[in-house]
Design a protein around this motif. Structure first.
Motif, short mmCIF file in Angstrom:
data_model
loop_
_atom_site.label_atom_id
_atom_site.label_comp_id
_atom_site.label_asym_id
_atom_site.label_seq_id
_atom_site.Cartn_x
_atom_site.Cartn_y
_atom_site.Cartn_z
N LEU A 71 0.84 -1.20 0.00
CA LEU A 71 0.00 0.00 0.00
C LEU A 71 0.87 1.24 0.00
O LEU A 71 1.92 1.28 0.65
CB LEU A 71 -0.88 0.01 1.25
CG LEU A 71 -1.68 -1.25 1.52
CD1 LEU A 71 -2.17 -1.27 2.97
CD2 LEU A 71 -2.84 -1.36 0.55
N VAL A 72 0.43 2.26 -0.70
CA VAL A 72 1.13 3.54 -0.70
C VAL A 72 0.53 4.41 0.40
O VAL A 72 -0.68 4.67 0.40
CB VAL A 72 1.04 4.25 -2.06
CG1 VAL A 72 1.72 5.62 -2.00
CG2 VAL A 72 1.65 3.39 -3.16
N LEU A 73 1.36 4.86 1.32
CA LEU A 73 0.93 5.67 2.46
C LEU A 73 1.78 6.93 2.55
O LEU A 73 2.77 7.07 1.83
CB LEU A 73 1.04 4.86 3.76
CG LEU A 73 0.07 3.71 3.91
CD1 LEU A 73 0.69 2.59 4.72
CD2 LEU A 73 -1.22 4.20 4.55
N GLU A 74 1.38 7.81 3.46
CA GLU A 74 2.10 9.06 3.66
C GLU A 74 2.33 9.30 5.14
O GLU A 74 1.54 8.87 5.98
CB GLU A 74 1.29 10.24 3.10
CG GLU A 74 1.03 10.16 1.63
CD GLU A 74 0.11 11.27 1.13
OE1 GLU A 74 -0.02 11.40 -0.09
OE2 GLU A 74 -0.47 12.00 1.98
N GLU A 91 -1.09 8.26 7.04
CA GLU A 91 -2.37 8.40 6.37
C GLU A 91 -2.29 7.86 4.95
O GLU A 91 -1.21 7.73 4.39
CB GLU A 91 -2.78 9.87 6.26
CG GLU A 91 -2.70 10.70 7.50
CD GLU A 91 -2.92 12.17 7.18
OE1 GLU A 91 -3.88 12.49 6.46
OE2 GLU A 91 -2.12 13.00 7.64
N PHE A 92 -3.46 7.63 4.37
CA PHE A 92 -3.55 7.45 2.92
C PHE A 92 -3.66 8.83 2.27
O PHE A 92 -4.11 9.79 2.90
CB PHE A 92 -4.76 6.59 2.55
CG PHE A 92 -4.52 5.12 2.74
CD1 PHE A 92 -3.65 4.43 1.92
CD2 PHE A 92 -5.18 4.42 3.75
CE1 PHE A 92 -3.42 3.07 2.10
CE2 PHE A 92 -4.96 3.06 3.94
CZ PHE A 92 -4.07 2.39 3.11
N LEU A 109 0.14 -2.33 8.24
CA LEU A 109 -0.86 -1.29 8.53
C LEU A 109 -1.80 -1.72 9.65
O LEU A 109 -2.09 -0.94 10.56
CB LEU A 109 -1.65 -0.96 7.26
CG LEU A 109 -2.81 0.02 7.45
CD1 LEU A 109 -2.32 1.37 7.95
CD2 LEU A 109 -3.61 0.18 6.17
N LEU A 110 -2.28 -2.95 9.58
CA LEU A 110 -3.21 -3.42 10.61
C LEU A 110 -2.54 -3.44 11.99
O LEU A 110 -3.18 -3.12 13.00
CB LEU A 110 -3.73 -4.80 10.24
CG LEU A 110 -4.61 -4.87 8.98
CD1 LEU A 110 -4.99 -6.31 8.67
CD2 LEU A 110 -5.85 -4.00 9.12
N ALA A 111 -1.27 -3.81 12.04
CA ALA A 111 -0.55 -3.80 13.32
C ALA A 111 -0.43 -2.38 13.85
O ALA A 111 -0.59 -2.14 15.06
CB ALA A 111 0.82 -4.43 13.15
N PHE A 120 5.62 6.45 1.41
CA PHE A 120 6.28 5.16 1.64
C PHE A 120 5.27 4.05 1.37
O PHE A 120 4.08 4.31 1.15
CB PHE A 120 6.83 5.08 3.06
CG PHE A 120 5.79 4.99 4.14
CD1 PHE A 120 5.49 3.78 4.75
CD2 PHE A 120 5.10 6.12 4.56
CE1 PHE A 120 4.52 3.70 5.74
CE2 PHE A 120 4.14 6.06 5.56
CZ PHE A 120 3.85 4.84 6.15
N SER A 121 5.74 2.83 1.36
CA SER A 121 4.85 1.69 1.14
C SER A 121 4.92 0.75 2.33
O SER A 121 5.93 0.70 3.05
CB SER A 121 5.21 0.94 -0.15
OG SER A 121 6.50 0.38 -0.06
N ALA A 122 3.84 0.02 2.54
CA ALA A 122 3.76 -0.94 3.65
C ALA A 122 2.80 -2.05 3.26
O ALA A 122 1.93 -1.87 2.40
CB ALA A 122 3.28 -0.25 4.93
N SER A 123 2.94 -3.18 3.91
CA SER A 123 2.01 -4.28 3.68
C SER A 123 0.73 -4.05 4.48
O SER A 123 0.71 -3.26 5.43
CB SER A 123 2.65 -5.61 4.12
OG SER A 123 2.78 -5.63 5.54
#
Length: 200
Positions: A62-65, A78-79, A157-159, A150-153
């Motif tokens: 996922l692309v996040l900020e 955030e997204f 994100l859920l954690a 940045f990106s994350a799985s």
């Protein structure tokens, strides 16, 4: 949910005052007649609405900020999201915000729904859109806008949501959508972007 009679819950506005008209926020105070005949006041922020984009990379990340939010006094995860310009439709806003903030354009989009993040004191609504088939181009941040992409799985994100590192309401709502999409309980209807980058 079965239809219900809401008349016994609805308040009627009898007077309206403008408290603030700023560059971004518009604050009103309404005097209302309560369902029992009494009177009270309601102060609230008029907001133009916004769009949040949940960008999905081809590898499933996922692309996040990360962005500093002054009222909170902290950097938030955030997204990508942004407010609607006057007369702008939500899909156009989502495509614009994704490109400006992250540099990505998407081949396909799907509208997930809408959320109302602060129903007690604002008219704000946020449309939730998913984007996939991402191609990286040039970011076009607004003047005075500073953020890290940045990106994350999804599991990461859920954690972060569980551990309180993510507390942003729209991003928590997106996490709910992502969980239900992964389980197969919910689905999306994808459509091609009118400005998608075609493979050459």
């Amino acid at each position: 949910m079965e239809p219900r009679d809401d008349a016994r819950l609805i308040e009627q506005t009898t007077r309206r005052e403008e408290l603030l008209r700023g560059r971004f926020l518009h604050v009103l105070r309404d005097t209302v007649r309560l369902p029992d005949g009494g009177s009270d006041t309601r102060e609230f922020v008029v907001h133009p609405g916004a769009v949040m984009v949940v960008p999905l990379l081809d590898d499933g990340r996922l692309v996040l900020e990360r962005q500093y939010r002054h009222p909170m006094g902290r950097v938030m995860i955030e997204f990508p999201a942004g407010k609607l310009d006057p007369g702008e439709d939500a899909w156009t806003c989502g495509r614009r915000e994704l490109r400006e903030e992250t540099g990505y354009v998407a081949r396909e989009w799907a509208r997930a729904g809408v959320l109302h993040p602060v129903i007690s004191y604002s008219t704000e609504f946020i449309e939730i859109w998913f984007a996939r088939g991402l191609a990286l181009q040039q970011r076009q941040l607004d003047a005075g806008e500073f953020l890290e992409v940045f990106s994350a799985s999804l599991d990461e994100l859920l954690a972060w949501c569980r551990d309180g590192l993510v507390t942003d309401a729209k991003t928590l709502s997106a996490a709910l959508w992502l969980q239900n999409l992964r389980s197969g309980a919910w689905s999306l209807q994808w459509q091609a972007s009118p400005d998608a980058v075609q493979p050459g």
